[in-house]
Scaffold this motif. Structure first.
Motif, PDB file in Angstrom:
ATOM      1  N   UNK A 138       0.864  -1.299  -0.022  1.00 16.80           N
ATOM      2  CA  UNK A 138      -0.194  -0.073   0.038  1.00 16.80           C
ATOM      3  C   UNK A 138       0.955   1.337   0.136  1.00 16.80           C
ATOM      4  N   UNK A 139       0.841   1.881  -0.982  1.00 22.22           N
ATOM      5  CA  UNK A 139       1.549   3.098  -1.075  1.00 22.22           C
ATOM      6  C   UNK A 139       0.908   4.512  -0.516  1.00 22.22           C
ATOM      7  N   UNK A 140       1.606   5.103   0.113  1.00 18.05           N
ATOM      8  CA  UNK A 140       0.913   6.570   0.713  1.00 18.05           C
ATOM      9  C   UNK A 140       2.110   7.726   0.531  1.00 18.05           C
ATOM     10  N   UNK A 141       1.435   8.749  -0.082  1.00 11.91           N
ATOM     11  CA  UNK A 141       2.089   9.871  -0.381  1.00 11.91           C
ATOM     12  C   UNK A 141       2.390  10.899   0.549  1.00 11.91           C
ATOM     13  N   UNK A 142       1.773  10.704   1.901  1.00 19.85           N
ATOM     14  CA  UNK A 142       2.143  11.654   2.844  1.00 19.85           C
ATOM     15  C   UNK A 142       1.834  10.650   4.208  1.00 19.85           C
ATOM     16  N   UNK A 143       2.523  11.484   5.427  1.00 22.29           N
ATOM     17  CA  UNK A 143       2.279  10.670   6.690  1.00 22.29           C
ATOM     18  C   UNK A 143       3.592   9.934   7.130  1.00 22.29           C
ATOM     19  N   UNK A 144       4.689   9.983   6.215  1.00 21.78           N
ATOM     20  CA  UNK A 144       5.921   9.128   6.607  1.00 21.78           C
ATOM     21  C   UNK A 144       6.503  10.025   7.665  1.00 21.78           C
ATOM     22  N   UNK A 145       6.578  11.238   8.110  1.00 24.12           N
ATOM     23  CA  UNK A 145       7.232  11.550   9.178  1.00 24.12           C
ATOM     24  C   UNK A 145       6.738  11.487  10.517  1.00 24.12           C
ATOM     25  N   UNK A 146       5.257  11.218  10.274  1.00 22.77           N
ATOM     26  CA  UNK A 146       4.874  11.009  11.797  1.00 22.77           C
ATOM     27  C   UNK A 146       4.920   9.511  11.934  1.00 22.77           C
ATOM     28  N   UNK A 147       4.935   8.717  10.823  1.00 21.35           N
ATOM     29  CA  UNK A 147       5.212   7.328  10.999  1.00 21.35           C
ATOM     30  C   UNK A 147       6.520   6.838  11.533  1.00 21.35           C
ATOM     31  N   UNK A 148       7.649   7.544  10.858  1.00 20.06           N
ATOM     32  CA  UNK A 148       8.871   7.538  11.386  1.00 20.06           C
ATOM     33  C   UNK A 148       9.167   7.734  12.871  1.00 20.06           C
ATOM     34  N   UNK A 149       8.679   8.840  13.269  1.00 21.45           N
ATOM     35  CA  UNK A 149       8.735   9.304  14.548  1.00 21.45           C
ATOM     36  C   UNK A 149       8.123   8.338  15.728  1.00 21.45           C
ATOM     37  N   UNK A 150       6.825   7.365  15.006  1.00 23.32           N
ATOM     38  CA  UNK A 150       6.347   6.747  16.109  1.00 23.32           C
ATOM     39  C   UNK A 150       6.884   5.246  15.925  1.00 23.32           C
ATOM     40  N   UNK A 151       7.332   4.797  14.833  1.00 20.43           N
ATOM     41  CA  UNK A 151       7.833   3.081  15.083  1.00 20.43           C
ATOM     42  C   UNK A 151       9.570   3.378  15.204  1.00 20.43           C
ATOM     43  N   UNK A 152      10.009   4.368  14.905  1.00 16.58           N
ATOM     44  CA  UNK A 152      11.502   4.411  15.049  1.00 16.58           C
ATOM     45  C   UNK A 152      12.023   5.068  16.188  1.00 16.58           C
ATOM     46  N   UNK A 153      11.407   6.378  16.499  1.00 20.71           N
ATOM     47  CA  UNK A 153      11.934   7.293  17.512  1.00 20.71           C
ATOM     48  C   UNK A 153      12.961   8.142  17.237  1.00 20.71           C
ATOM     49  N   UNK A 154      13.680   7.706  15.992  1.00 19.36           N
ATOM     50  CA  UNK A 154      14.808   8.435  15.868  1.00 19.36           C
ATOM     51  C   UNK A 154      15.135   8.703  14.446  1.00 19.36           C
ATOM     52  N   UNK A 155      14.576   8.000  13.676  1.00 23.99           N
ATOM     53  CA  UNK A 155      14.896   8.135  12.148  1.00 23.99           C
ATOM     54  C   UNK A 155      13.802   9.036  11.534  1.00 23.99           C
ATOM     55  N   UNK A 156      14.120  10.091  11.077  1.00 24.45           N
ATOM     56  CA  UNK A 156      12.949  10.937  10.234  1.00 24.45           C
ATOM     57  C   UNK A 156      12.704  10.297   8.941  1.00 24.45           C
ATOM     58  N   UNK A 157      11.640   9.825   8.682  1.00 26.02           N
ATOM     59  CA  UNK A 157      11.013   9.260   7.205  1.00 26.02           C
ATOM     60  C   UNK A 157      10.629  10.417   6.513  1.00 26.02           C
ATOM     61  N   UNK A 158      10.795  10.247   5.064  1.00 24.67           N
ATOM     62  CA  UNK A 158      10.492  10.897   3.883  1.00 24.67           C
ATOM     63  C   UNK A 158       8.853  11.006   3.896  1.00 24.67           C
ATOM     64  N   UNK A 159       8.279  11.894   3.146  1.00 24.71           N
ATOM     65  CA  UNK A 159       6.813  12.140   3.289  1.00 24.71           C
ATOM     66  C   UNK A 159       6.076  10.848   2.880  1.00 24.71           C
TER      67      UNK A 159
END
Length: 145
Positions: free
Chosen positions: A96-117
């Motif tokens: 499933x591809x998502x064009x937005x929300x990566x930043x919040x997801x990265x913060x939630x599941x890694x706590x340290x790695x900022x994801x791209x959008x």
């Protein structure tokens, strides 16, 4: 508690940093790319994302997954070499591809790695594992969806 993965498989995924994502391109040719290992416990799924600023949404893997969502994701390594002890997990499923929300997801599941959008979620349909809950050469395969 996961409905897809065993506790040992989750521990293995958490211990690894590198996976490979296999997709199919517009011409039908396979494409494989190294990616990080991220598990999202809320979705009970693995996630593929680029580091913030990489424009992951423009990547071939993102476009391939969007056009042909049947993918495979493999994490493997050697627990030892004498004797040879391969172990790993292959997840076959639907991207499933998502064009937005990566930043919040990265913060939630890694706590340290900022994801791209942009990001990809892989919903497992079939899980194959070896050397995790079984011996190194004993394949355990199951359909999960």
């Amino acid at each position: 508690m996961s409905n897809i993965f065993t506790e040992a498989e989750l521990a293995y995924l958490a211990s690894q940093s590198l996976a490979r994502l296999a997709t199919v391109g517009p011409d039908g040719a396979p494409h494989i790319a190294p990616v990080g290992v991220f598990y999202d416990p809320e979705a009970d799924a693995v996630v593929v994302a680029g580091h913030a600023g990489t424009n992951f949404g423009a990547s071939r893997k993102f476009h391939d997954a969007r056009a042909h969502p049947e993918v495979a994701y493999v994490v493997d390594d050697l627990a030892g070499v004498d004797p040879w002890e391969p172990r790993g997990i292959e997840i076959r499923g639907t991207a499933e591809t998502f064009a937005a929300g990566g930043e919040e997801l990265g913060a939630r599941i890694t706590g340290v790695m900022p994801f791209d959008t942009a990001w990809i979620r892989i919903r497992a349909r079939r899980v194959l594992a070896w050397g995790i809950d079984t011996g190194s050469f004993d394949l355990r395969a199951r359909t999960v969806a």
